[in-house]
Design a protein around this motif. Structure first.
Motif, PDB file in Angstrom:
ATOM      1  N   LYS A   1      -8.653   6.478   6.673  1.00 38.52           N
ATOM      2  CA  LYS A   1      -7.833   5.828   7.699  1.00 38.52           C
ATOM      3  C   LYS A   1      -6.661   5.055   7.122  1.00 38.52           C
ATOM      4  O   LYS A   1      -5.622   4.943   7.756  1.00 38.52           O
ATOM      5  CB  LYS A   1      -8.688   4.852   8.512  1.00 38.52           C
ATOM      6  CG  LYS A   1      -9.590   5.547   9.518  1.00 38.52           C
ATOM      7  CD  LYS A   1     -10.072   4.573  10.568  1.00 38.52           C
ATOM      8  CE  LYS A   1     -10.548   5.336  11.800  1.00 38.52           C
ATOM      9  NZ  LYS A   1     -11.293   4.490  12.714  1.00 38.52           N
ATOM     10  N   LEU A   2      -6.834   4.460   5.949  1.00 40.17           N
ATOM     11  CA  LEU A   2      -5.795   3.547   5.486  1.00 40.17           C
ATOM     12  C   LEU A   2      -5.497   3.623   3.989  1.00 40.17           C
ATOM     13  O   LEU A   2      -4.342   3.702   3.588  1.00 40.17           O
ATOM     14  CB  LEU A   2      -6.193   2.095   5.843  1.00 40.17           C
ATOM     15  CG  LEU A   2      -5.258   0.991   5.313  1.00 40.17           C
ATOM     16  CD1 LEU A   2      -3.879   1.097   5.963  1.00 40.17           C
ATOM     17  CD2 LEU A   2      -5.850  -0.393   5.574  1.00 40.17           C
ATOM     18  N   LEU A   3      -6.544   3.598   3.166  1.00 36.86           N
ATOM     19  CA  LEU A   3      -6.310   3.361   1.733  1.00 36.86           C
ATOM     20  C   LEU A   3      -5.596   4.526   1.058  1.00 36.86           C
ATOM     21  O   LEU A   3      -4.867   4.324   0.088  1.00 36.86           O
ATOM     22  CB  LEU A   3      -7.635   3.062   1.021  1.00 36.86           C
ATOM     23  CG  LEU A   3      -8.397   1.842   1.556  1.00 36.86           C
ATOM     24  CD1 LEU A   3      -9.692   1.632   0.780  1.00 36.86           C
ATOM     25  CD2 LEU A   3      -7.540   0.588   1.509  1.00 36.86           C
ATOM     26  N   ALA A   4      -5.805   5.734   1.550  1.00 35.08           N
ATOM     27  CA  ALA A   4      -5.107   6.897   0.988  1.00 35.08           C
ATOM     28  C   ALA A   4      -4.396   7.632   2.111  1.00 35.08           C
ATOM     29  O   ALA A   4      -4.804   7.546   3.274  1.00 35.08           O
ATOM     30  CB  ALA A   4      -6.103   7.835   0.304  1.00 35.08           C
ATOM     31  N   ASN A   5      -3.324   8.314   1.772  1.00 36.21           N
ATOM     32  CA  ASN A   5      -2.633   9.153   2.752  1.00 36.21           C
ATOM     33  C   ASN A   5      -3.124  10.588   2.562  1.00 36.21           C
ATOM     34  O   ASN A   5      -2.853  11.195   1.529  1.00 36.21           O
ATOM     35  CB  ASN A   5      -1.124   9.074   2.550  1.00 36.21           C
ATOM     36  CG  ASN A   5      -0.368   9.878   3.601  1.00 36.21           C
ATOM     37  OD1 ASN A   5      -0.917  10.784   4.217  1.00 36.21           O
ATOM     38  ND2 ASN A   5       0.892   9.529   3.813  1.00 36.21           N
TER      39      ASN A   5
ATOM     40  N   ARG B   1      -3.181   4.639  -7.950  1.00 37.21           N
ATOM     41  CA  ARG B   1      -3.406   3.248  -7.554  1.00 37.21           C
ATOM     42  C   ARG B   1      -4.907   2.998  -7.595  1.00 37.21           C
ATOM     43  O   ARG B   1      -5.697   3.858  -7.216  1.00 37.21           O
ATOM     44  CB  ARG B   1      -2.886   3.088  -6.129  1.00 37.21           C
ATOM     45  CG  ARG B   1      -3.109   1.751  -5.513  1.00 37.21           C
ATOM     46  CD  ARG B   1      -2.678   1.756  -4.055  1.00 37.21           C
ATOM     47  NE  ARG B   1      -1.234   1.815  -3.889  1.00 37.21           N
ATOM     48  CZ  ARG B   1      -0.583   2.790  -3.267  1.00 37.21           C
ATOM     49  NH1 ARG B   1      -1.233   3.803  -2.749  1.00 37.21           N
ATOM     50  NH2 ARG B   1       0.712   2.729  -3.144  1.00 37.21           N
TER      51      ARG B   1
ATOM     52  N   LEU C   1      13.603   8.155  -8.755  1.00 30.34           N
ATOM     53  CA  LEU C   1      12.932   6.863  -8.935  1.00 30.34           C
ATOM     54  C   LEU C   1      13.788   5.650  -8.587  1.00 30.34           C
ATOM     55  O   LEU C   1      13.277   4.540  -8.526  1.00 30.34           O
ATOM     56  CB  LEU C   1      12.401   6.690 -10.366  1.00 30.34           C
ATOM     57  CG  LEU C   1      11.173   7.526 -10.711  1.00 30.34           C
ATOM     58  CD1 LEU C   1      10.827   7.354 -12.173  1.00 30.34           C
ATOM     59  CD2 LEU C   1       9.991   7.132  -9.843  1.00 30.34           C
TER      60      LEU C   1
ATOM     61  N   PRO D   1       7.237  11.624  -9.885  1.00 38.46           N
ATOM     62  CA  PRO D   1       8.348  11.206 -10.753  1.00 38.46           C
ATOM     63  C   PRO D   1       7.996  10.010 -11.631  1.00 38.46           C
ATOM     64  O   PRO D   1       8.497   9.901 -12.750  1.00 38.46           O
ATOM     65  CB  PRO D   1       9.472  10.866  -9.766  1.00 38.46           C
ATOM     66  CG  PRO D   1       8.829  10.712  -8.428  1.00 38.46           C
ATOM     67  CD  PRO D   1       7.572  11.515  -8.454  1.00 38.46           C
ATOM     68  N   GLN D   2       7.112   9.114 -11.144  1.00 32.22           N
ATOM     69  CA  GLN D   2       6.724   7.973 -11.973  1.00 32.22           C
ATOM     70  C   GLN D   2       5.955   8.451 -13.195  1.00 32.22           C
ATOM     71  O   GLN D   2       6.191   7.983 -14.318  1.00 32.22           O
ATOM     72  CB  GLN D   2       5.848   7.012 -11.179  1.00 32.22           C
ATOM     73  CG  GLN D   2       6.570   6.305 -10.065  1.00 32.22           C
ATOM     74  CD  GLN D   2       5.671   5.279  -9.393  1.00 32.22           C
ATOM     75  OE1 GLN D   2       5.596   4.142  -9.818  1.00 32.22           O
ATOM     76  NE2 GLN D   2       4.968   5.711  -8.359  1.00 32.22           N
TER      77      GLN D   2
ATOM     78  N   LEU E   1       0.833  -1.206   0.000  1.00 27.59           N
ATOM     79  CA  LEU E   1       0.000   0.000   0.000  1.00 27.59           C
ATOM     80  C   LEU E   1       0.870   1.259   0.000  1.00 27.59           C
ATOM     81  O   LEU E   1       0.943   1.936  -1.001  1.00 27.59           O
ATOM     82  CB  LEU E   1      -0.992   0.003   1.160  1.00 27.59           C
ATOM     83  CG  LEU E   1      -2.110   1.035   1.059  1.00 27.59           C
ATOM     84  CD1 LEU E   1      -2.983   0.798  -0.157  1.00 27.59           C
ATOM     85  CD2 LEU E   1      -2.971   1.022   2.328  1.00 27.59           C
ATOM     86  N   ARG E   2       1.504   1.567   1.132  1.00 26.82           N
ATOM     87  CA  ARG E   2       2.501   2.647   1.208  1.00 26.82           C
ATOM     88  C   ARG E   2       3.482   2.227   2.289  1.00 26.82           C
ATOM     89  O   ARG E   2       3.087   1.534   3.233  1.00 26.82           O
ATOM     90  CB  ARG E   2       1.859   3.986   1.640  1.00 26.82           C
ATOM     91  CG  ARG E   2       0.855   4.587   0.707  1.00 26.82           C
ATOM     92  CD  ARG E   2       0.278   5.890   1.296  1.00 26.82           C
ATOM     93  NE  ARG E   2      -0.270   5.710   2.619  1.00 26.82           N
ATOM     94  CZ  ARG E   2      -1.504   5.274   2.873  1.00 26.82           C
ATOM     95  NH1 ARG E   2      -2.330   4.986   1.892  1.00 26.82           N
ATOM     96  NH2 ARG E   2      -1.924   5.129   4.114  1.00 26.82           N
TER      97      ARG E   2
ATOM     98  N   VAL F   1      -2.152  13.282   3.492  1.00 25.36           N
ATOM     99  CA  VAL F   1      -1.111  14.304   3.320  1.00 25.36           C
ATOM    100  C   VAL F   1      -0.740  14.463   1.851  1.00 25.36           C
ATOM    101  O   VAL F   1      -0.409  15.553   1.394  1.00 25.36           O
ATOM    102  CB  VAL F   1       0.153  13.935   4.138  1.00 25.36           C
ATOM    103  CG1 VAL F   1       1.250  14.965   3.938  1.00 25.36           C
ATOM    104  CG2 VAL F   1      -0.173  13.799   5.611  1.00 25.36           C
ATOM    105  N   THR F   2      -0.805  13.359   1.103  1.00 25.29           N
ATOM    106  CA  THR F   2      -0.228  13.393  -0.246  1.00 25.29           C
ATOM    107  C   THR F   2      -1.169  12.919  -1.336  1.00 25.29           C
ATOM    108  O   THR F   2      -0.833  13.019  -2.511  1.00 25.29           O
ATOM    109  CB  THR F   2       1.023  12.491  -0.302  1.00 25.29           C
ATOM    110  OG1 THR F   2       0.649  11.173   0.111  1.00 25.29           O
ATOM    111  CG2 THR F   2       2.110  13.003   0.600  1.00 25.29           C
TER     112      THR F   2
ATOM    113  N   LEU G   1       1.922  17.951  -6.432  1.00 23.77           N
ATOM    114  CA  LEU G   1       3.057  17.203  -5.884  1.00 23.77           C
ATOM    115  C   LEU G   1       3.835  16.588  -7.037  1.00 23.77           C
ATOM    116  O   LEU G   1       3.244  16.113  -8.005  1.00 23.77           O
ATOM    117  CB  LEU G   1       2.566  16.067  -4.999  1.00 23.77           C
ATOM    118  CG  LEU G   1       2.376  16.337  -3.510  1.00 23.77           C
ATOM    119  CD1 LEU G   1       1.965  15.055  -2.808  1.00 23.77           C
ATOM    120  CD2 LEU G   1       3.646  16.891  -2.891  1.00 23.77           C
ATOM    121  N   LEU G   2       5.148  16.584  -6.904  1.00 19.61           N
ATOM    122  CA  LEU G   2       5.984  15.947  -7.920  1.00 19.61           C
ATOM    123  C   LEU G   2       5.607  14.470  -8.031  1.00 19.61           C
ATOM    124  O   LEU G   2       5.529  13.758  -7.040  1.00 19.61           O
ATOM    125  CB  LEU G   2       7.457  16.075  -7.499  1.00 19.61           C
ATOM    126  CG  LEU G   2       8.479  15.357  -8.394  1.00 19.61           C
ATOM    127  CD1 LEU G   2       8.557  16.024  -9.751  1.00 19.61           C
ATOM    128  CD2 LEU G   2       9.854  15.351  -7.726  1.00 19.61           C
TER     129      LEU G   2
END
Lengths: 231, 83
Positions: free
Chosen positions: B66-70, B42, A108, B18-19, A57-58, B72-73, B15-16
């Motif tokens: 709570k979990l699947l996404a952050n 994702r 990357l 890079p991918q 996930l992260r 902050v970003t 937000l940068l």
């Protein structure tokens, strides 16, 4: 004697090095498992590097909800020192014990090499043994080390002196490429407001033994004390 | 009732990414110079048992926060379908 708990998650791989570094400064260091619910009377908690839960996930997102992290949260809330190294830093951010997040390196690639950093804040539980402005050469080894935070958060971190480690800018003649990951303000490590919770991307535990040719990281462990120096 | 929920988690605009940049360069190198603004996120799919579509959405929003996404970003989008 200081009791130092090193938390082991499935996928931790710097746990042994962290334990040994703590033992080198005379601490009673021991492992606690991610399913444990208590810290066995730890004065200090180390969250080691690695790839907890496979970084699924992260990085740090799943580890945050492990049973041991409830105990770490209580320990930190009571002012107890917690050091997160690399994956440990990522876990501290996911757990909201530190602000911001760590994203994929700007280049990357996984970066594994020595970098030069400056100790900018010595009034923390893990940097009091250093002189302010001390330059250290520490290894980094990470794929997700690009620190980001909201502009307000970055301003607050800077204004409150909570940037603990910063990558040395290239203009200062370091032989190593500065800022290996594109982190905001060249941040390599930060602390919470009280200075008891510290997260850093470099690995001081891999530079804590002069027999291995590098002792610059030892100060993080000699700094360890049950009480936190006031800022 | 059961619902199939599609969650799309994307890096926050500004937000940068890079991918996304690397893929954009690769597309350009392959002759797809018309492609731009590539961003990589994702996709998550899940089955949710809920009394209504609204309840399913509310619950999955809580899961995202709570979990699947952050927060902050990342930002997220939901699509709920009856399964």
């Amino acid at each position: 004697m200081l009791n130092v708990a090193v938390v082991r998650f499935p996928g931790s791989n710097c746990d042994g090095d962290a334990l040994r570094a703590a033992e080198q400064v005379g601490a009673n260091a021991y492992f606690v498992w991610h399913r444990d619910t208590g810290l066995d009377g730890a004065d200090i908690v180390l969250l080691p590097g690695g790839f907890s839960y496979g970084d699924y996930l992260r990085a740090g997102a799943i580890a945050r909800f492990s049973p041991i992290m409830q105990a770490v949260q209580r320990h930190a809330a009571a002012g107890g020192p917690v050091l997160g190294i690399c994956n440990g830093f990522q876990i501290l951010c996911e757990a909201h014990l530190l602000p911001g997040a760590l994203l994929r390196n700007a280049g990357l690639t996984f970066v594994s090499k020595p970098v030069d950093v400056v100790v900018e804040q010595t009034a923390t539980a893990f940097t009091s043994a250093y002189e302010p402005g001390a330059r250290l050469r520490l290894p980094v080894a990470h794929g997700d080390g690009r620190y980001v935070a909201a502009p307000d958060t970055l301003r607050l971190l800077e204004a409150e002196g909570r940037v603990v480690l910063r990558y040395v800018p290239s203009s200062e003649g370091s032989p190593f490429q500065p800022n290996p990951n594109g982190s905001a303000n060249h941040i390599a490590g930060i602390a919470n407001g009280l200075g008891n919770v510290v997260g850093i991307m470099p690995h001081p535990e891999r530079a804590a033994d002069s027999m291995l040719g590098a002792g610059d990281g030892l100060g993080f462990f000699t700094s360890m004390d049950a009480k936190v120096p006031s800022p | 009732m059961s619902f199939r929920v599609h969650v799309r988690v994307m890096p926050r605009t500004g937000l940068l990414d890079p991918q996304g940049q690397a893929v954009e360069h690769a597309l350009s190198a392959l002759g797809f110079a018309e492609a731009g603004g590539v961003r990589i996120g994702r996709a998550i799919e899940l089955e949710v048992a809920a009394a209504s579509r609204g309840e399913a959405e509310t619950r999955v929003r809580q899961m995202c926060d709570k979990l699947l996404a952050n927060p902050v970003t990342e930002d997220y989008l939901l699509e709920v379908e009856e399964s």
